[in-house]
Design a protein around this motif. Sequence first.
Motif, PDB file in Angstrom:
ATOM      1  N   GLU A 273      34.781 -61.490 -45.932  1.00 24.50           N
ATOM      2  CA  GLU A 273      35.176 -60.831 -47.173  1.00 24.50           C
ATOM      3  C   GLU A 273      36.108 -59.659 -46.906  1.00 24.50           C
ATOM      4  O   GLU A 273      37.126 -59.482 -47.577  1.00 24.50           O
ATOM      5  N   GLU A 277      40.216 -59.502 -48.034  1.00 21.86           N
ATOM      6  CA  GLU A 277      40.745 -58.416 -48.855  1.00 21.86           C
ATOM      7  C   GLU A 277      41.687 -57.511 -48.066  1.00 21.86           C
ATOM      8  O   GLU A 277      42.777 -57.156 -48.536  1.00 21.86           O
ATOM      9  N   VAL A 281      45.043 -60.273 -48.466  1.00 19.97           N
ATOM     10  CA  VAL A 281      45.477 -59.780 -49.775  1.00 19.97           C
ATOM     11  C   VAL A 281      46.325 -58.513 -49.644  1.00 19.97           C
ATOM     12  O   VAL A 281      47.480 -58.468 -50.057  1.00 19.97           O
ATOM     13  N   ARG A 288      43.923 -64.044 -53.379  1.00 16.47           N
ATOM     14  CA  ARG A 288      42.575 -64.166 -52.824  1.00 16.47           C
ATOM     15  C   ARG A 288      42.237 -65.635 -52.566  1.00 16.47           C
ATOM     16  O   ARG A 288      41.575 -65.958 -51.590  1.00 16.47           O
ATOM     17  N   GLU A 292      40.933 -67.097 -49.042  1.00 17.58           N
ATOM     18  CA  GLU A 292      39.684 -67.856 -48.911  1.00 17.58           C
ATOM     19  C   GLU A 292      39.944 -69.206 -48.256  1.00 17.58           C
ATOM     20  O   GLU A 292      39.141 -69.670 -47.424  1.00 17.58           O
TER      21      GLU A 292
END
Length: 367
Positions: A273, A277, A281, A288, A292
Amino acid sequence: MSRALRAAALLTTVLISSAVLTGCADNTATTTASSKDLSDVEIPKTVDPDTRITIGSPEIQVALKLSGQIDKIPFKVKWANLSGGPQCSEAFRANSLDVCSAAEIPSIHAHWTGLDTKLVAAAFRTDPVKNPIYELGIAPGAGVDSLADLRGKKIAYSPGQAQGALVLRILAKAGLAKSDVELVELPSTGDVYPTALGGGQVDAAPLGGVNIKRYPAKYGKDGGKTIPHGLRDDPGHLWVPTASVSDPQKAAAIREFVKYWAKARVWIDTHPEEWIEGYYVKDQGLSREDGEYLVKTGGHPAIPDDWTRAIADQQKTVDLLAKETDQKPFDTEILFDRRYEKVGAEAVAGTGADTGSDTGAEAGAGS
């Protein structure tokens, strides 16, 4: 201007740039590297905190920032926004870079162009065939459903880079020679390959990263797709000029950086995670959803404590490239500085990372 004309204009620009770059590269050296043997030279046990090295590994730089480790590095680092073969080899020649993240091909190409370099770290994926770095993109209407269908087709080719070597390995697997296809020299950067495929300038091209997802999403309605190549394509290394590891204090600093590099790769794997981010990102500007996808398909890091089989597989790659590009074969052992062999694996021992001696090699991996 129509989409076809825009694609043709872009490809023309790319071809001109590629020709210029290729011509410049061909003039950099005419003999193979001397490949200095450092195996009996001891690396100092400690590093002077005033030692400074320049590192081109943007992904690891971000990981070290996100994990809070970057300020703990026990020497001075100048970070360079460089990675991969062409950029790093140019910086090596200019004596402006000490460490670079790269795949296996740049060190081979460097040897053939007179640049003496070493590999000081190796990492792979635990399930590389299931989670490859590249898939073979197929142009709409190309009529390619399997590797055997590549006969007579135009294939994007980037000599001196991992994608170029993969193309040659794919042809070998399909039982085809270079003369059975038309290789179109194109740089593998950015959207060059997807654009060339979508515009019909080539029939096939190796695609990596988010392009594996984006290309069929954009061109699938017209028949664009990707197919698996079934080969191992995952070697990743820290690559250095031999001059840097010949300097005692730089050699010690590089050893310490290998430890941070290995830990960073494990941190990326165990903090998806934060990585999506913070890197995909915020740093790379991807969505996102794209982040992923890349995490899901990226596999898990494997950092071997024995490079024997990895060297053997790289030898297969050298032998194939030598045959197909009229270069002189050589013993790939000279590219690996085995003084660093166990450094990365020992740094992540106990973290769950795969450090087995068979990691990074399999039958046929270099074929």
